[in-house]
Design a protein around this motif. Structure first.
Motif: not given
Length: 444
Positions: A19-22, A80-86, A104-114
């Motif tokens: 989580a910290g890395a993300i 792009n490197l950090v977004n893909i890795l996150a 699905a949850m990861a896609t939703l959460v990461m979309t909102l966060l990014v």
């Protein structure tokens, strides 16, 4: 029990590290996004002013923005490197916590966060304070550009090869942002929003266009040049100068093509006055013996392909305001003055000798605009805010003749480029007077 506790503690630690890395990667993505916006939106003029005040960040920002393609390529690569890795770490984290539904949850959460923290928030801040933000991020971005430079260069080469394969040619030295188009677009936007006055917009665009236009486009055509015949009597020459609206007149001998000099009315009258004053009782005889070639200036010829920017510099360097324009064969084409070039920037300059010049476009109550055939298309567009093309002809009459593919007769009407043209007067093969109006919008 101890082993189970240790395993659970290890799992918790792994989750927190992931989580910290993300979170760290999202912060890096925000840095890249904000840096891209700040460095592309920052005014180079304001950065240069900050550089003059000793700002090292502004100095670095100016250097790295000289090659926008390499700058944006490096920033996009890092982003792009950090977004893909996150996203990959988030998928692993949520899959471990929630099983298959974690994707699905990861896609939703990461979309909102990014979207919120890595795109909208940093870009909004950067566009609000572009110069200060650009100065702050310039140094770390310069290091990133240095590190990613080999990869970016390889990517640029691959992209150009792919584009060339489908028939698209690219300029290796081209810049993503063209300064002239950027300024013109900002002026047009400012004018449409009521922030920039039309006159200010026209002046700045006129100055920017000097390097793109040639003297042939704005010169006074040879058919309209008023000249002095060197074989005329001094009295006739004096009378012509007094009646002329011009202070400088070309002098020819035998043939109007044979220009031998340029007479300045002030020099001419001063020399004639001195001749009469010094002759005493022989004033009349001395005046008849006066020779205009003794007071005229050497003619200054310029090729018709000279740009207006170059010609203005030539005028200033030679301390002259008057030039004769010739074609590639040396034949006289027209006449150009410094005032003609200045009028391309500030608009028509009139005085007591040409009061009609400010009324070149006369609007009638019926929607028709009455024009002189020799009026340039550029001047008409400037006066009316129209956009008639001037790439095939310089004057309104020339545009009508080009589109009609003939020399029209009085009364003929033509419709092209969304306007209606009618020829009103013609002298020999020249259309001297016409009227034009925009076509009525089609209803329905």
């Amino acid at each position: 029990m101890d082993a189970t506790t240790a395993a659970a503690s290890g799992t918790d630690l792994t989750l927190w590290i992931t989580a910290g890395a993300i979170a760290l990667l999202i912060l890096m993505s925000a840095f890249f996004s904000g840096s891209e916006t700040a460095l592309t939106a920052a005014s180079r003029g304001k950065l240069r002013a900050a550089q003059d005040r000793g700002s090292k960040g502004a100095d670095t920002a100016l250097k790295i923005t000289e090659d926008n393609e390499r700058l944006i390529g490096s920033v996009l690569l890092g982003n792009n490197l950090v977004n893909i890795l996150a996203t990959s770490l988030a998928t692993t984290l949520f899959t471990g916590l929630f099983g298959d539904s974690g994707v699905a949850m990861a896609t939703l959460v990461m979309t909102l966060l990014v979207l919120i923290f890595a795109e909208v928030l940093p870009k909004t801040y950067a566009i609000t304070n572009p110069e200060s933000a650009a100065s702050s991020v310039a140094r770390p971005i310069s290091l990133i550009i240095l590190v990613f430079s080999p990869i970016v260069s390889a990517i640029r080469a691959i992209v150009r090869l792919l584009l060339r394969a489908v028939g698209v040619q690219t300029d290796p030295d081209s810049q993503i942002l063209a300064v002239r188009e950027e300024i013109a677009g900002a002026l047009q936007l400012g004018h449409s929003e009521g922030v920039v006055e039309k006159e200010d917009r026209d002046r700045i665009l006129g100055a920017l266009d000097l390097a793109e236009r040639t003297v042939e486009e704005i010169m006074l055509h040879r058919s309209n040049i008023e000249m002095i015949d060197a074989s005329s009597s001094p009295r006739e020459i004096l009378k012509q100068c007094l009646e002329s609206n011009y202070t400088r007149l070309p002098v020819y001998r035998d043939d109007p093509e044979n220009i031998i000099g340029v007479a300045h009315a002030k020099d001419l009258m001063r020399a004639m006055y001195e001749t009469i004053a010094n002759a005493g009782d022989r004033a009349a005889e001395a005046l008849e013996e006066f020779n205009i070639t003794e007071v005229m200036m050497k003619p200054y010829f310029v090729p018709d392909t000279t740009t207006l920017a170059d010609q203005m510099r030539n005028f200033l360097r030679k301390h002259t305001h008057f030039a004769l324009v010739v074609d590639e064969y040396g034949s006289l084409e027209g006449l150009l003055t410094l005032e003609d070039i200045l009028e391309e920037i500030v608009g028509e300059i009139t005085d007591e000798h040409d009061p009609d010049a400010e009324h070149q476009v006369k609007a009638g109550d019926d929607g028709w605009f009455w024009l002189d055939g020799a009026m340039t298309i550029r001047d008409l567009n400037r006066a009316t805010d129209w956009s008639l093309p001037d790439d095939e002809a310089n004057t309104i009459a020339g545009l009508v003749i080009h589109e009609a593919q003939m020399i029209p007769t009085v009364g003929q009407r033509f419709t092209f480029h969304g306007f209606r043209f009618e020829v009103m007067e013609r002298e020999h093969n020249r259309v001297t007077r016409l009227r034009v109006r925009p076509l009525e919008p089609v209803s329905g």
